[in-house]
Scaffold this active site. Structure first.
Site, mmCIF file in Angstrom:
data_model
loop_
_atom_site.group_PDB
_atom_site.id
_atom_site.type_symbol
_atom_site.label_atom_id
_atom_site.label_comp_id
_atom_site.label_asym_id
_atom_site.label_seq_id
_atom_site.Cartn_x
_atom_site.Cartn_y
_atom_site.Cartn_z
ATOM 1 N N HIS A 1 0.816 -1.221 0.000
ATOM 2 C CA HIS A 1 0.000 0.000 0.000
ATOM 3 C C HIS A 1 0.849 1.270 0.000
ATOM 4 O O HIS A 1 0.336 2.347 0.295
ATOM 5 C CB HIS A 1 -0.987 -0.016 1.178
ATOM 6 C CG HIS A 1 -2.045 -1.081 1.039
ATOM 7 N ND1 HIS A 1 -2.761 -1.584 2.092
ATOM 8 C CD2 HIS A 1 -2.492 -1.748 -0.066
ATOM 9 C CE1 HIS A 1 -3.614 -2.515 1.646
ATOM 10 N NE2 HIS A 1 -3.463 -2.626 0.349
ATOM 11 N N CYS B 1 6.094 20.445 -12.604
ATOM 12 C CA CYS B 1 5.050 20.479 -13.639
ATOM 13 C C CYS B 1 3.731 21.063 -13.165
ATOM 14 O O CYS B 1 2.795 21.182 -13.955
ATOM 15 C CB CYS B 1 4.830 19.066 -14.188
ATOM 16 S SG CYS B 1 3.864 18.016 -13.096
#
Ligand code: ZN
Length: 256
Positions: free
Chosen positions: A125, A161
């Site tokens: 996870h 970005c």
């Protein structure tokens, strides 16, 4: 058999085994102050709404959900948590040469902090100690982004970005990393003893490693405070505090 007799039997199995695969869930970290999800005092038992809010779709589409998530990360109990006697017992198991792999559903990295080697760990996870950009996939340490949140950013974005940042964990509605879950099933099929610790074994597909190991001929031992979905597959079930039971069943390997 009473509990002491079961512990003695399992201790014998642990000291004879050559390829132990361990699966850990939230229950091993509760003694370190990190609440579990589905136990009586679990995060989702107390607040079922929190489970719904933590879906990937809500996170990516709703700035308010992201702001709340960043506030939550600032205060996450993992930052002050220390490994406990259960984690330490698994380090002893590795040092004895018997630990084939350690599969964990936990995102707290307490196994690494305790001293288990990263090569043995399979974090199905993910980890809360890392952040991933959803646009360019760049990963960076969580501490760097939390600095920015402390400095006033409520929804910090990727500095390369502008993409959305999220902890590098698997949220509800998010696919597992295929290579990681495949590796978990591969090692489960190679085990001669599988220890499932502190997990209700309800979350698929990872809970499937228990029947996989069982079919491949491994002994299966379950340690959990509550009944689990796989108790019927187990050769032994130990119910009680993991911080006591796990050191007890590993006590012989510490001497070797
Ligand atoms: Zn980016």
């Amino acid at each position: 058999m009473d509990a002491q007799a079961i512990i003695a039997t399992v201790r014998g199995w642990v000291s004879q085994a050559q390829r132990i695969v361990v699966l850990t869930g939230a229950g091993i970290s509760t003694d370190s102050g990190i609440p579990d999800f589905r136990g009586p005092q679990g995060v989702w038992t107390r607040n079922p709404q929190a489970e719904k809010q933590s879906t990937l779709q809500n996170y990516l589409s709703d700035e308010a959900v992201r702001r709340a998530a960043w506030r939550g990360r600032l205060e996450h109990p993992a930052w002050s948590a220390r490994p406990n006697a259960g984690h330490d017992a698994l380090v002893a198991l590795e040092q004895s040469g018997r630990l084939h792999a350690l599969i964990t559903q936990n995102i707290d990295e307490l196994h690494q902090i305790a001293g288990n080697s990263p090569e043995r760990l399979i974090e199905v996870h993910g980890t809360i100690r890392r952040v991933m950009c959803w646009q360019c996939q760049r990963r960076q340490p969580m501490t760097d982004v939390l600095e920015r949140v402390r400095a006033g950013e409520t929804d910090p974005r990727c500095q390369d970005c502008g993409g959305i940042l999220k902890s590098d964990t698997i949220s509800f509605g998010q696919a597992l990393v295929p290579e990681v879950i495949e590796r978990a099933f591969t090692v489960a099929g190679e085990a001669d003893l599988l220890l499932a610790i502190g997990s209700t074994l309800q979350v698929q597909p990872v809970a499937g490693v228990v029947p996989t190991a069982s079919r491949a001929g491994a002994r299966v031992v379950i340690l959990n405070a509550e009944p689990t979905a796989c108790d019927n597959l187990a050769d032994a079930v130990l119910r009680g505090p993991i911080g006591e039971l796990l050191p007890a069943i590993c006590s012989d390997v510490r001497l070797v």
